[in-house]
Design an enzyme around this catalytic site. Structure first.
Site, PDB file in Angstrom:
ATOM      1  N   ASP A 124      -3.305 -43.499   6.935  1.00  0.00           N
ATOM      2  CA  ASP A 124      -2.771 -42.338   6.229  1.00  0.00           C
ATOM      3  C   ASP A 124      -1.311 -42.157   6.668  1.00  0.00           C
ATOM      4  O   ASP A 124      -0.876 -42.747   7.661  1.00  0.00           O
ATOM      5  CB  ASP A 124      -3.621 -41.111   6.593  1.00  0.00           C
ATOM      6  CG  ASP A 124      -3.115 -39.848   5.931  1.00  0.00           C
ATOM      7  OD1 ASP A 124      -2.699 -39.928   4.769  1.00  0.00           O
ATOM      8  OD2 ASP A 124      -3.122 -38.789   6.582  1.00  0.00           O
ATOM      9  N   LYS A 125      -0.563 -41.360   5.938  1.00  0.00           N
ATOM     10  CA  LYS A 125       0.836 -41.119   6.320  1.00  0.00           C
ATOM     11  C   LYS A 125       1.011 -39.803   7.061  1.00  0.00           C
ATOM     12  O   LYS A 125       1.369 -39.771   8.234  1.00  0.00           O
ATOM     13  CB  LYS A 125       1.749 -41.145   5.081  1.00  0.00           C
ATOM     14  CG  LYS A 125       3.231 -41.012   5.424  1.00  0.00           C
ATOM     15  CD  LYS A 125       4.099 -40.966   4.197  1.00  0.00           C
ATOM     16  CE  LYS A 125       4.113 -39.582   3.567  1.00  0.00           C
ATOM     17  NZ  LYS A 125       4.849 -38.573   4.360  1.00  0.00           N
ATOM     18  N   ARG A 317       9.030 -33.958   2.018  1.00  0.00           N
ATOM     19  CA  ARG A 317       7.834 -33.591   1.249  1.00  0.00           C
ATOM     20  C   ARG A 317       8.222 -32.481   0.274  1.00  0.00           C
ATOM     21  O   ARG A 317       8.754 -31.442   0.696  1.00  0.00           O
ATOM     22  CB  ARG A 317       6.725 -33.114   2.186  1.00  0.00           C
ATOM     23  CG  ARG A 317       6.216 -34.209   3.096  1.00  0.00           C
ATOM     24  CD  ARG A 317       5.382 -33.641   4.228  1.00  0.00           C
ATOM     25  NE  ARG A 317       4.193 -32.955   3.731  1.00  0.00           N
ATOM     26  CZ  ARG A 317       3.040 -33.554   3.429  1.00  0.00           C
ATOM     27  NH1 ARG A 317       2.937 -34.868   3.564  1.00  0.00           N
ATOM     28  NH2 ARG A 317       1.985 -32.874   3.007  1.00  0.00           N
TER      29      ARG A 317
END
EC number: 7.6.2.1
Length: 904
Positions: A124-125, A317
């Site tokens: 996952d990041k 993000r």
């Protein structure tokens, strides 16, 4: 699986032995005088007994006699080794994280050796590669960018509102949209307020105008609420279903919370319906740009989209914020739909999703936010080491493609020379899926005729490195069955492309799609061993699907850690877990399994040979005490300790040389070739034990006191040589000696001698008969027996020693080359190397003073390059004052590398 296959082979050997002996027994007894010797006449019932029953009884008797070839105790030892070995992982102080106070956890010890066989890592990041410590960077409202601070002369002025103008200051309608945007972020969340400083793992925002701590299941929400707080709007609390916020004029605004449309990973958005004090009803929504833009009918979409894409490229993000005003009638209808869906007894989640889809549409776009999530410490170093170890790393994330790609460049998953291939919805819209896949396939396979890529390696040397980016929508099309009912062709083509890419990034992935990707690779024709690592509940399906699941003990709860096989505090600890612990676990258990089969062949094959000399009468060669204690006491503890503590190379070397991981890849130490070698070595040693003792007994001068040896003395001699040989064989294979190894190996031999002396030297009152009485002492009273024992042990060990020496000299593996280098140069040349060593004939240096190392501060140093015993070193002078015309400096430094030219 390997162990069970070997066991089937040995079961076939056992049955074959029993059949051969049964047949040969009746061939032998076909002569009447052999069937009924004068000293052992049969009774009448025995003569009339059915031949088939007699043969079956004899077959079963031989099965019992030879059953010790099946190493039942191996399974017990393996389980002990796995269970006890898992503690070494939890005790590793280098894998302890002081910030969180957490260390590694082992939820299952059955997969220890799999850590040394990993071929694919799916990670996952957010929270795994990154810290999941969100920091609000900026927000964009109708083309105007707002930052939570102003920078003046390099100083950050807190508690200020800074506006970075893209066009001009917002006008009247813009001011209204700005306030709506701030209110939306203050209201559209699930944050809780805690009026207490003593909250575990959180610290109070010292810049806030009100003493409070925000708590949420999502770090993004906390970052957004804190960021908006620094821009003038403070979320205060939720009390009696009313949300209170403090605006820039220090006035408290109250909004009644009517409905919450919760976030889920499929919709990728959340909404709230609130009612203001003036009676207006608003629906505020925030979510990913891909889920917001298609539902927007009004707003400055192009300006906001360009800002979102720019922030995503920088690795930030992004979230988009939109709203719509509801009339009382629209709200009433929405409430009814929501109530009916919530009360549904069947397909409740599906019906709720349909209602959400109806309500969340026709938005007015307000703006977007940007939050920074920093890369974890040593994440790039870890990924680079894994790729050098031949492990392919895939990043599976729900983030936007540009954001995820920026992170992949930062963590060195993609390099500057990596050619990026895209398999995204945008590409498929321009061309058909079929054409895109075939174009990518031609690209990556273009040079296959002249150059070959190591399909197991994550890095290619002679070829262009390719990186693939695929999104969730494209993956759905690949996995979707075609009209003719098959999806196999697209899948195989996709897998072929992935195999020839050094790294793969999967973005905009739903949790189930992550599991689909892992399953697709896991079930491919190579059947690679897969590992999935993540930190949140959305990674659980991926973790459960992979062969080995690892959870990060992070900030998104413990779901991942509890559902995983292993849990670690940080992503950087994966490097040591695989390259060191995994490597050790696999090497140890491989040797343990092969050694158990070897020592049982050595043990029982002389028993098989003995039947040819005792008329196939099922007579045992060894005493029952020896048969029982061989696997329990005499040979069990040394191999168990070996399986727990062996280090064929040091842990530092394994971390420094990730390529050594490839030496044990693809189950290298448990292949059929290695198994057959160990089996034939056991057969050879057994033949040496038996016939060496047989020819020694054939000599009449074997006893110095004129007494003859009997069958029990013969068996004891064979057993003594056996115990010493298999124990010394393990000693030869041991590279890492501690006092515990010495105690167990030599202690086992001493225990055998003491037991044999006591077992045969005392008349035990609880035994009906004592056939071993004084046998061991009588054997040791013979000088030739001592010579025979030493000679037979030497001859038995000689082939294995010769094989090791020849293979190390002629065909050394990478591990053996490292072992030889460390043996030749146990203490590398460093600041503390004695001068006598530096002046030895093997040492030569070249002056590098003509090209000193230069730094930005114009400070230069002279250094010398050193070539010593095949290893290159660059050495700055020692701290104890040594200097010559080549090197003068008081600061010591040591650097080691490979190759004739080392850059410093």
């Amino acid at each position: 699986r390997s162990m069970n296959l070997f066991l089937i082979v040995y079961l076939c050997i056992l049955i074959s032995k029993a059949l051969i002996n049964t047949v040969l027994k009746y061939v032998w007894q076909s002569e009447p005088f052999r069937d009924e010797p004068w000293y052992n006449q049969k009774t009448e019932p025995e003569r009339k007994r059915n031949l088939f029953l007699r043969a079956l009884t004899d077959f079963l008797a031989f099965m019992v006699l030879f059953n010790y070839i099946i190493p039942v105790s191996m399974y017990v030892t393996v389980e002990m080794q796995k269970f006890l070995g898992s503690y070494f992982l939890t005790w590793d102080e280098e894998m302890f994280d002081e910030d969180t106070g957490e260390g590694p956890l082992v939820n299952t010890s059955d997969l220890n050796e799999e850590l040394g066989q990993i071929e694919y890592v799916f990670t996952d990041k957010t929270g795994t590669l990154t810290e999941n410590n969100m920091e609000f960077v900026e927000c964009c409202i109708e083309g105007h960018v707002y930052v939570p601070h102003v920078i003046c002369n390099g100083q950050i002025l807190h508690d200020c509102t800074g506006i970075d103008m893209i066009d001009s200051s917002p006008g009247g309608s813009g001011k209204e949209r700005e306030e709506l945007f701030f209110r939306a972020l203050c209201l559209c969340h699930t944050v809780q307020v805690k009026d207490d400083d003593s909250v575990d793992g959180l610290k109070k925002n010292q810049l806030s105008r009100r003493s409070c701590i925000y708590i949420s299941s999502s770090p993004d929400e906390v970052a957004l609420v804190e960021g908006i707080q620094r821009l003038g709007y403070t979320y205060l609390r939720l009390k009696d279903n009313f949300m209170e916020i403090l605006n820039r004029e220090n006035n408290i605004e109250k909004f009644e919370l009517l409905e919450v449309l919760s976030f889920d990973s499929v919709r990728r958005r959340m909404s709230v319906i609130v009612k203001s004090s003036t009676g207006d009803i608003f629906l505020f929504c925030k979510g990913a740009d891909s889920s917001i833009f298609p539902r927007v009918k009004e707003g400055k979409i192009d300006q906001i989209r360009s800002r979102v894409e720019r922030n995503a490229v920088e690795g930030l993000r992004t979230l988009c914020v939109a709203y719509k005003k509801l009339t009382a009638e629209e709200y009433s209808n929405a409430q009814k739909l929501l109530q009916n869906a919530k009360l549904a007894l069947q397909d409740r989640e599906k019906k709720l999703a349909e209602v959400y889809e109806k309500i969340e549409r026709d938005f007015i776009l307000l703006g977007a936010t940007a939050v920074e999530d920093r890369l974890q410490e040593k994440a790039a170093d870890t990924i680079e080491a894994l790729q050098k170890a031949g492990i392919k790393v895939w990043v599976l994330t729900g983030d936007k493609m540009e954001t995820a790609a920026a992170t992949c460049y930062a963590c060195k998953l993609f390099r500057r020379n990596t050619q990026i291939l895209e398999l995204t919805t945008k590409k498929i819209e321009e061309q058909s899926l079929h054409d895109v896949l075939f174009d990518l396939s031609k690209t990556v396979l273009r040079h296959n005729g002249s150059l070959t890529r190591d399909t197991f390696s994550g890095l290619s040397t002679d070829m262009q490195d390719y990186g693939l980016i695929i999104d969730g929508a494209a993956l759905s099309l690949i996995m979707k069955p075609r009209q003719d009912g098959s999806s196999g062709n697209y899948r195989e083509l996709f897998l072929e492309i992935c195999r020839n890419c050094s790294a793969v990034l999967c973005c905009r992935m739903a949790p189930l799609q992550k599991a689909q990707i892992v399953k697709l690779i896991k079930l491919s024709k190579e059947h690679p061993i897969t590992l999935a690592i993540g930190d949140g509940a959305n990674d659980v399906s991926m973790i459960l699907e992979a062969h080995v699941g690892i959870g990060i003990i992070g900030k998104e709860g413990r779901q991942a850690a509890r559902n995983s096989d292993y849990a670690i505090p940080k992503f950087k600890h994966l490097k040591k877990m695989l390259l060191v612990h995994g490597h050790f676990y696999y090497v140890r258990i491989s040797e343990l399994v092969q050694y158990f089969f070897y020592k049982n062949v050595c043990f029982i094959f002389p028993q098989f040979l003995y039947q040819f000399f005792c008329g196939f009468s099922q007579q045992t060669l060894y005493d029952t005490a020896y048969l029982t204690l061989y696997n329990i006491s005499f040979t069990s503890l040394p191999i168990l300790l070996y399986g727990l503590m062996e280090q064929h190379v040091s842990a530092d070397t394994l971390k420094r040389e990730p390529s050594l991981y490839r030496d044990v890849a693809k189950n290298a130490l448990l292949r059929w070739r290695a198994f057959i070698y160990w089996t034939f070595l056991g057969v050879f040693d057994a033949v040496v034990f038996f016939f060496g003792a047989y020819f020694l007994f054939d000599n009449t001068i074997v006893t110095s006191n004129g007494q003859m040896f009997g069958n029990w003395t013969f068996g004891t001699l064979v057993f003594t040589v056996l115990v010493f040989t298999v124990t010394l064989k393990l000693a030869l294979d041991t590279h890492y000696w501690t006092w515990i190894n010495h105690f167990m190996i030599w202690g086992s031999l001493v225990f055998y001698i003491i037991f044999s002396l006591l077992w045969g030297g005392i008349i035990w009152p609880f035994l009906n008969y004592q056939r071993m009485y004084y046998v061991f002492m009588q054997m040791l009273s013979s000088g030739p027996a001592w010579l025979g024992i030493i000679l037979l042990i030497t001859v038995s060990l000689l082939p294995d020693v010769l094989k090791k020496v020849l293979c190390r000299q002629l065909w050394p593996t990478a591990t053996e080359r490292i072992q030889n280098a460390s043996r030749h140069c146990r203490e590398h040349i460093s600041e503390f190397t004695p001068l006598a060593c530096l002046k030895s004939p093997r040492y030569r240096s070249s002056d590098c003073s003509n090209s000193p190392a230069r730094r930005s501060n114009s400070h230069s140093k002279k250094m010398m390059f050193t070539h010593w015993r095949g290893v290159n070193y660059s050495v700055l002078p020692s701290v104890f004052g040594y200097s010559n015309k080549h090197c003068r400096s008081s600061a010591g430094h040591h650097y080691s590398g490979t190759g004739l030219e080392t850059s410093v």
